[in-house]
Design a protein around this motif. Structure first.
Motif, PDB file in Angstrom:
ATOM      1  N   PRO A 170       0.795  -1.243   0.000  1.00 38.97           N
ATOM      2  CA  PRO A 170       0.000   0.000   0.000  1.00 38.97           C
ATOM      3  C   PRO A 170       0.819   1.282   0.000  1.00 38.97           C
ATOM      4  CG  PRO A 170      -0.939  -1.579   1.530  1.00 38.97           C
ATOM      5  CD  PRO A 170       0.357  -2.166   1.054  1.00 38.97           C
ATOM      6  N   ALA A 171       2.097   1.208   0.334  1.00 39.86           N
ATOM      7  CA  ALA A 171       2.929   2.414   0.319  1.00 39.86           C
ATOM      8  C   ALA A 171       2.937   3.067  -1.062  1.00 39.86           C
ATOM      9  CB  ALA A 171       4.355   2.069   0.751  1.00 39.86           C
ATOM     10  N   LEU A 172       2.697   2.255  -2.110  1.00 44.12           N
ATOM     11  CA  LEU A 172       2.675   2.791  -3.468  1.00 44.12           C
ATOM     12  C   LEU A 172       1.498   3.751  -3.682  1.00 44.12           C
ATOM     13  CD1 LEU A 172       3.497  -0.496  -5.424  1.00 44.12           C
ATOM     14  CD2 LEU A 172       5.073   1.388  -4.872  1.00 44.12           C
ATOM     15  N   LEU A 173       0.476   3.633  -2.863  1.00 44.56           N
ATOM     16  CA  LEU A 173      -0.692   4.502  -3.005  1.00 44.56           C
ATOM     17  C   LEU A 173      -0.335   5.971  -2.830  1.00 44.56           C
ATOM     18  CD1 LEU A 173      -3.781   4.890  -3.247  1.00 44.56           C
ATOM     19  CD2 LEU A 173      -3.917   4.534  -0.767  1.00 44.56           C
ATOM     20  N   THR A 174       0.692   6.249  -2.039  1.00 46.40           N
ATOM     21  CA  THR A 174       1.054   7.651  -1.790  1.00 46.40           C
ATOM     22  C   THR A 174       1.470   8.362  -3.080  1.00 46.40           C
ATOM     23  OG1 THR A 174       3.338   7.026  -1.233  1.00 46.40           O
ATOM     24  CG2 THR A 174       1.747   7.168   0.579  1.00 46.40           C
ATOM     25  N   LEU A 175       2.005   7.613  -4.043  1.00 43.85           N
ATOM     26  CA  LEU A 175       2.389   8.226  -5.314  1.00 43.85           C
ATOM     27  C   LEU A 175       1.157   8.738  -6.055  1.00 43.85           C
ATOM     28  CD1 LEU A 175       5.027   5.581  -6.513  1.00 43.85           C
ATOM     29  CD2 LEU A 175       5.434   7.750  -5.307  1.00 43.85           C
ATOM     30  N   TYR A 176       0.077   7.965  -6.017  1.00 45.56           N
ATOM     31  CA  TYR A 176      -1.172   8.387  -6.661  1.00 45.56           C
ATOM     32  C   TYR A 176      -1.749   9.614  -5.957  1.00 45.56           C
ATOM     33  CZ  TYR A 176      -5.976   8.319  -8.369  1.00 45.56           C
ATOM     34  OH  TYR A 176      -7.183   8.671  -8.919  1.00 45.56           O
ATOM     35  N   VAL A 177      -1.751   9.566  -4.631  1.00 44.90           N
ATOM     36  CA  VAL A 177      -2.312  10.678  -3.862  1.00 44.90           C
ATOM     37  C   VAL A 177      -1.544  11.965  -4.144  1.00 44.90           C
ATOM     38  CG1 VAL A 177      -2.724  11.563  -1.541  1.00 44.90           C
ATOM     39  CG2 VAL A 177      -3.199   9.160  -2.059  1.00 44.90           C
ATOM     40  N   ARG A 178      -0.251  11.868  -4.168  1.00 44.03           N
ATOM     41  CA  ARG A 178       0.595  13.054  -4.361  1.00 44.03           C
ATOM     42  C   ARG A 178       0.299  13.730  -5.706  1.00 44.03           C
ATOM     43  NH1 ARG A 178       5.479  14.687  -2.177  1.00 44.03           N
ATOM     44  NH2 ARG A 178       5.603  12.763  -0.980  1.00 44.03           N
ATOM     45  N   ARG A 179       0.053  12.916  -6.740  1.00 40.40           N
ATOM     46  CA  ARG A 179      -0.102  13.453  -8.094  1.00 40.40           C
ATOM     47  C   ARG A 179      -1.537  13.849  -8.436  1.00 40.40           C
ATOM     48  NH1 ARG A 179       2.834   9.830 -12.536  1.00 40.40           N
ATOM     49  NH2 ARG A 179       2.086  11.610 -13.756  1.00 40.40           N
ATOM     50  N   ASN A 180      -2.528  13.258  -7.763  1.00 38.52           N
ATOM     51  CA  ASN A 180      -3.900  13.387  -8.247  1.00 38.52           C
ATOM     52  C   ASN A 180      -4.906  14.009  -7.282  1.00 38.52           C
ATOM     53  OD1 ASN A 180      -3.905  11.825 -10.974  1.00 38.52           O
ATOM     54  ND2 ASN A 180      -2.792  10.470  -9.570  1.00 38.52           N
ATOM     55  N   VAL A 181      -4.562  14.180  -6.021  1.00 39.66           N
ATOM     56  CA  VAL A 181      -5.549  14.636  -5.041  1.00 39.66           C
ATOM     57  C   VAL A 181      -5.162  16.025  -4.516  1.00 39.66           C
ATOM     58  CG1 VAL A 181      -6.718  14.101  -2.867  1.00 39.66           C
ATOM     59  CG2 VAL A 181      -6.019  12.245  -4.393  1.00 39.66           C
ATOM     60  N   LYS A 182      -6.142  16.938  -4.524  1.00 43.11           N
ATOM     61  CA  LYS A 182      -5.923  18.305  -4.061  1.00 43.11           C
ATOM     62  C   LYS A 182      -6.706  18.560  -2.776  1.00 43.11           C
ATOM     63  CE  LYS A 182      -3.589  19.017  -7.820  1.00 43.11           C
ATOM     64  NZ  LYS A 182      -2.092  19.024  -7.752  1.00 43.11           N
ATOM     65  N   GLU A 183      -6.301  19.602  -2.063  1.00 47.84           N
ATOM     66  CA  GLU A 183      -6.995  19.973  -0.838  1.00 47.84           C
ATOM     67  C   GLU A 183      -8.415  20.462  -1.154  1.00 47.84           C
ATOM     68  OE1 GLU A 183      -6.149  19.488   2.132  1.00 47.84           O
ATOM     69  OE2 GLU A 183      -4.006  19.064   1.973  1.00 47.84           O
ATOM     70  N   PRO A 184      -9.405  20.142  -0.313  1.00 46.12           N
ATOM     71  CA  PRO A 184     -10.771  20.619  -0.543  1.00 46.12           C
ATOM     72  C   PRO A 184     -10.842  22.145  -0.486  1.00 46.12           C
ATOM     73  CG  PRO A 184     -10.725  18.858   1.100  1.00 46.12           C
ATOM     74  CD  PRO A 184      -9.307  19.266   0.868  1.00 46.12           C
ATOM     75  N   ALA A 185     -11.721  22.730  -1.316  1.00 45.25           N
ATOM     76  CA  ALA A 185     -11.853  24.190  -1.374  1.00 45.25           C
ATOM     77  C   ALA A 185     -12.278  24.764  -0.028  1.00 45.25           C
ATOM     78  CB  ALA A 185     -12.868  24.568  -2.451  1.00 45.25           C
ATOM     79  N   VAL A 186     -13.184  24.072   0.683  1.00 42.54           N
ATOM     80  CA  VAL A 186     -13.657  24.598   1.964  1.00 42.54           C
ATOM     81  C   VAL A 186     -12.517  24.636   2.990  1.00 42.54           C
ATOM     82  CG1 VAL A 186     -14.429  22.356   2.886  1.00 42.54           C
ATOM     83  CG2 VAL A 186     -15.531  24.478   3.652  1.00 42.54           C
TER      84      VAL A 186
END
Length: 444
Positions: free
Chosen positions: A208-224
């Motif tokens: 599962p450590a590989l998941l952090t690569l996806y998160v880093r590239r594809n997920v942004k902080e919520p606008a609120v």
């Protein structure tokens, strides 16, 4: 092109305006088609994170009989190892919530995934109950933190009309991780001797450590969240996690903690000891145990998705009380009444349905109870304080099983926990449809 926090918030608010009648009708069945690419990427990351969280926790429950035989440890010791991980996950969940309020949801999500993956991997090198207690306890910090941060991230990203279903969908990934652990258990024990198989099952927890690569590239902080942080900077204020104990929020914090304690106490009572119950009291083989558990897991997945829809349709509180009442009936039937193996197999589906489905509305509910500046802290504390109290249940059952049948003690403790859920849900406010504000003073 970069946008200001106010523009982010404006776009977020626009996305949460009441839909047109046509869109509302479409949302009923195909709501995922009405989410943005950014929302779907966030859903994917949170879904995967909680699934591997479930795998890394649940794999231990399958290995308890092997480790009891290999290390000559007692059921009480096995229970303490499970409880140790749950207690540290309670601390980790609160700490991660506090850190997420200060450093961002996305960054802290990555930290938690890396942490629990590393210590699951190290568990495969342990040679005694004491060593395993340490690595599993350390793993718990990340496990608790991942849920706390991931559920807030989803709640702040997804529009209010979809929030219950979205958080429930993410919650359902625990059943996916659980199913993966059951299949991995069956597969490894089919090709490897038990003394090697249990180590390999822990070692693959590093993936599962590989998941952090996806998160880093594809997920942004919520606008609120971005807007809330900008407002704090403009006023020179800082997020204070202790505000959840202010008189304006204290009653909510206490009752939400009791609600979480009842849910998790019942869940961990059943799931921690069920493989051992099936093997030692029902005398099932590894294959037989896996079959029964897969039926239970299938029910869990269906329960998560159904409850996610119900929490938006009938409200969070009614859904909690319905599932708790049915949970009492089923956990007592499964463990107390002498039934044939075939009937037990059939009962596994509804047991899993109500045992797990009750959690679907929890992430949305907790996010809706707390204002933005302490949303991570409030959700992290209440859910994980509840986990700490619920964590005592596996150890309690381990102790009681030395004097009473294991199945009997599972049923007693599980039913008592569900009664707590019903009482807490009766007195908490309904939050279905509540918009999440960036205003730090917006309290229920």
């Amino acid at each position: 092109m970069n946008t200001s926090p106010s523009e982010h918030l404006a776009g977020h608010a626009a996305a949460q305006q009441p839909p047109s009648p046509a869109a509302a009708n479409a949302d009923k069945g195909l709501w995922l088609q009405h989410t943005s690419p950014a929302e779907r990427r966030t859903l994917t990351a949170a879904f995967a994170g909680y699934a591997v969280d479930g795998f890394d926790y649940m794999i231990y429950t399958f290995l308890i009989p092997t480790l009891i035989a290999a290390w000559s440890m007692s059921k009480a010791q096995a229970g303490y190892i499970a409880t140790g991980a749950l207690l540290t996950s309670a601390v980790g969940g609160w700490l991660a919530g506090v850190l997420a309020d200060r450093h961002g949801r996305v960054r802290v999500l990555q930290w938690t995934v890396l942490w629990f993956a590393a210590f699951t991997f190290l568990s495969g090198f342990t040679t005694s109950p004491e060593q395993l207690f340490f690595t599993r306890a350390m793993q718990g910090f990340g496990m608790g933190g991942e849920w706390a941060v991931g559920s807030v991230l989803i709640a702040e990203t997804i529009a209010a009309r979809h929030r219950g279903r979205a958080v429930g969908l993410v919650q359902s990934s625990w059943a996916v991780g659980w199913a993966a652990s059951a299949l991995a258990f069956w597969g490894m024990y089919s090709v490897l001797p038990p003394e090697t198989a249990w180590k390999v099952l822990f070692w693959i927890g590093i993936l599962p450590a590989l998941l952090t690569l996806y998160v880093r590239r594809n997920v942004k902080e919520p606008a609120v969240y971005v807007a809330a942080q900008a407002r704090l900077r403009e006023t020179g204020q800082k997020s204070n996690f202790l505000r959840i104990f202010h008189p304006s929020l204290l009653r909510t914090t206490v009752l939400a903690s009791l609600l979480a304690a009842g849910m998790q106490g019942a869940y961990y009572s059943v799931t921690t000891w069920l493989p051992t119950f099936l093997k030692t009291e029902r005398h099932l083989s590894v294959l037989g145990t896996s079959t029964y558990l897969l039926v239970l897991i299938g029910g869990s997945f269906a329960g998560y998705l159904t409850s996610a829809w119900l929490s938006d349709a009938i409200g969070r509180r009614r859904c909690f009380m319905l599932f708790a009442a049915m949970g009492i009936v089923l956990v007592l039937s499964y463990t107390q009444i002498p039934v044939t193996d075939s009937l037990m197999l059939l009962l596994g589906f509804p047991l899993g349905f109500f045992l797990s489905g009750i959690f679907s509305g929890m992430g949305a509910f907790l996010s809706e109870l707390f204002p933005s500046d302490v949303r991570g802290s409030g959700q992290g504390f209440t859910y994980n304080f509840g986990r700490a109290i619920g964590a005592a249940c596996p150890a309690l059952i381990g102790e009681l099983s030395s004097s009473y049948p294991l199945g009997q003690t599972i049923g007693w403790v599980g039913a008592a926990c569900y009664a707590v859920v019903i009482v807490a849900a009766l007195v908490l406010p309904e939050t279905r449809g509540r918009e999440l504000s960036a205003d730090a003073d917006a309290a229920p």
